[in-house]
Design a protein around this motif. Structure first.
Motif: not given
Length: 626
Positions: A106-108, A116-130
């Motif tokens: 997310v920092a890179v 597009h913007r994304i948060e770490p918890h969205q990756i950990q929670g497997l939010d594939f829409i984002h």
């Protein structure tokens, strides 16, 4: 149908909640819907990674987190983007490693100018829409980078190949290159121009076209029918009875050819043939060369005779009075040498003085130039800094600098004035000393009284300073005690850090216990397999002897039945141990659920307590203000 999550509360059907710890140590609950749209986006993301060349995504044993995060890390690495972040991806990572990796990704992304913007918890929670648009952008960037680097890598590989290898066409070219160059040089030598004639009166030819034609004739070449001058054409037309204005329409090509032949004959009449035999010039050619510059040779010969006559006269004079003349010349030269030596000494002394003055002035000039350069640099920096915002500040600074310069001048003038007044005062003091010898006794008594009063005041000041230092020490001790008591924000921060540390230690402890359990299980399996191998080996070794006689056969069968009963007993013991471990697991699971419920109640109570504390602070502030 609704279900109860392990964190408490009710969830909708087709959804899950995950507890994620963010960078500040806060526990964040992330809800992801396991509906058809999430599955479709997951499949599209995996297809994109496969199309880009990340073929690890087709391994069925990997989890969706490993596939997606590994693909994102691979795309960022492929883009050749220079980042100061460690993007090391490992399979089956711990919770802490997953958190660090997602935060690094997310920092890179903003540095790579990802839209597009994304948060770490969205990756950990497997939010594939984002996650899908980010992966789509990374795959596009990786393909573009690969296309850009393709031509460069291809040209580099070709250059590396050409350093140590050659194509068959290049080898054939190298083989035939030397032979072709040799043949070409031979052909040039055979067909190079050779001079056949030489003209004696070159200076008489003033027309450039005539000179060109003469030079070509000397080498045996004829340029062709040249343009005859206008006067020659008119004269030829008059001979044939034509008017001067009708030459261009009436004179034909035959007349031009005849005129050209006559001209060539005229040019050839002033040439002599060149006879070259074994690299030597013929005598006739030498004669023609001498005839070209005969007048100049005569002039040079006459000048040579005059110079020789003058030289003979000087030699005669030197023979008659050479010794006396030599003495006179030497004495005159000595006098000149002495005069020049004295001048040289004076000039050398002046030179030394001027050189020393030059060195001093040069050093002063260098210092002044250095100071001037520094001032210029500072002025350039000030001009660069100056803009609409800080223009007022710079004006005030300039005013202060001018004021400082004026104060320095005033200070110098004041010092000079003080020196003058000090000199006057010294004179007055000397006069007063002379006049005040009579009043010394009274002054001494007065000085002793002043010294006594000064000493008393000094002791009093010392005592006051000691008391002040004691009070300062007491104040500092109280301040340290106050600082040692942590505030509410610090306590909450300590709590978050302790919770984070507890979670990391717990995950590491669980991982270690799993390794120990796996090791013990494998060790038991190994012992059982070794026993089985030993039993089979003993059966194989004793089989032939047991089958030799009926008695041995019966004994062998009895022994075999005993072995089977022993195996059954061991199996029963293992089953019993399995049931016991299963019961323990169920008990621990129940305890775990109870503890989770208590934890949920604890978090809820803490949250309510914080809310009440906040309300209490608001009420206290209102009471104080009222």
């Amino acid at each position: 149908m609704a279900t109860t999550s392990k964190f408490g509360g009710r969830l909708r059907s087709g959804s899950e909640k995950f507890a994620v710890v963010d960078a500040d140590g806060n526990r964040v609950e992330v809800e992801t819907r396991e509906d058809e749209e999430q599955n479709v986006k997951l499949q599209q993301t995996i297809d994109l990674l496969l199309a880009a060349g990340y073929f690890r995504a087709r391994i069925k044993g990997l989890s969706p987190f490993d596939k997606v995060v590994g693909g994102m890390t691979w795309c960022i690495t492929t883009c050749n983007f220079d980042v100061d972040v460690d993007l090391l991806f490992q399979e089956n990572s711990t919770i802490g490693q997953k958190i660090a990796l997602t935060e690094s990704i997310v920092a890179v992304l903003p540095r790579m100018k990802c839209p597009h913007r994304i948060e770490p918890h969205q990756i950990q929670g497997l939010d594939f829409i984002h996650i899908f648009p980010v992966v789509q952008w990374l795959v596009k960037k990786a393909i573009e980078t690969r296309e850009e680097m393709g031509d460069y890598i291809r040209s580099f590989s070709i250059s590396q190949f050409n350093k140590s290898h050659k194509m068959p066409e290049d080898e054939l070219f190298e083989k035939g290159k030397e032979k072709s160059l040799e043949t070409l040089s031979n052909v040039k030598d055979v067909y190079k121009p050779q001079r056949k004639y030489r003209r004696h009166d070159v200076d008489k030819l003033k027309d450039e076209e005539t000179r060109v034609q003469s030079t070509l004739l000397e080498y045996g070449r004829q340029y062709g029918v040249s343009h005859v001058d206008k006067d020659q054409k008119e004269s030829a037309a008059k001979k044939k009875g034509l008017l001067p204005g009708m030459t261009k329409d009436t004179v034909d090509d035959e007349d031009d050819a005849e005129a050209e032949e006559e001209r060539i004959k005229a040019l050839m009449s002033g040439m002599s043939a060149m006879e070259m035999k074994e690299g030597k010039v013929a005598a006739s050619a030498v004669g023609s060369l001498v005839g070209l510059k005969s007048q100049e040779i005569q002039k040079i010969a006459s000048e040579f005779a005059q110079k020789q006559a003058e030289r003979e006269q000087t030699e005669k004079q030197e023979r008659q009075g050479g010794v006396q003349q030599h003495k006179r010349i030497t004495t005159a030269l000595k006098k000149q040498i002495e005069a020049q030596q004295s001048k040289y000494d004076e000039l050398s002394a002046k030179h030394k003085q001027l050189y020393s003055a030059y060195v001093e002035t040069k050093e002063m000039l260098d210092k002044v130039q250095e100071e001037s350069n520094k001032i210029d640099q500072e002025m350039e920096e000030i001009d660069q800094i100056e803009n609409s915002e800080n223009q007022g500040i710079l004006q005030t600074l300039r005013a202060l600098v001018a004021k400082n310069e004026s104060l320095k001048k005033q200070e110098q003038e004041f010092k000079a004035q003080c020196k003058e007044e000090m000199a006057k005062l010294k004179q007055n003091i000397e006069k007063l000393k002379e006049e005040g010898n009579e009043a010394d006794s009274e002054d001494k008594e007065r000085v002793t009284l002043i010294d006594k009063q000064y000493n008393a005041d000094k002791e009093k000041l010392h005592k006051i300073r000691l008391l002040l230092a004691k009070k300062n020490r007491e104040i500092a001790a109280l301040q340290r005690k106050i600082d040692e008591v942590p505030s509410r924000a610090e306590l909450s921060q300590y709590q978050r850090r302790f919770v984070e540390l507890y979670n990391q230690v717990a995950s590491k402890h669980i991982e270690t216990k799993q390794f120990f359990t796996l090791y013990n299980t494998l060790e038991d399996t190994k012992t059982y397999l070794n026993k089985e191998v030993q039993l089979l080996n003993s059966i194989h070794d004793n089989f032939q002897t047991a089958m030799s006689s009926p008695a041995n056969k019966e004994a062998f069968l009895k022994q075999f039945e005993q072995i089977v009963e022993g195996v059954k007993q061991n199996k029963a013991k293992a089953e019993k141990k399995k049931q016991e471990e299963k019961m323990k697991r169920d008990q621990l699971s129940d305890q775990h659920q109870d503890l989770i419920e208590k934890q949920r109640l604890y978090f809820k109570t803490v949250k309510e307590f914080k809310e009440e504390c906040r309300k209490n602070e608001i009420l206290l502030s209102k009471l104080r203000s009222g």
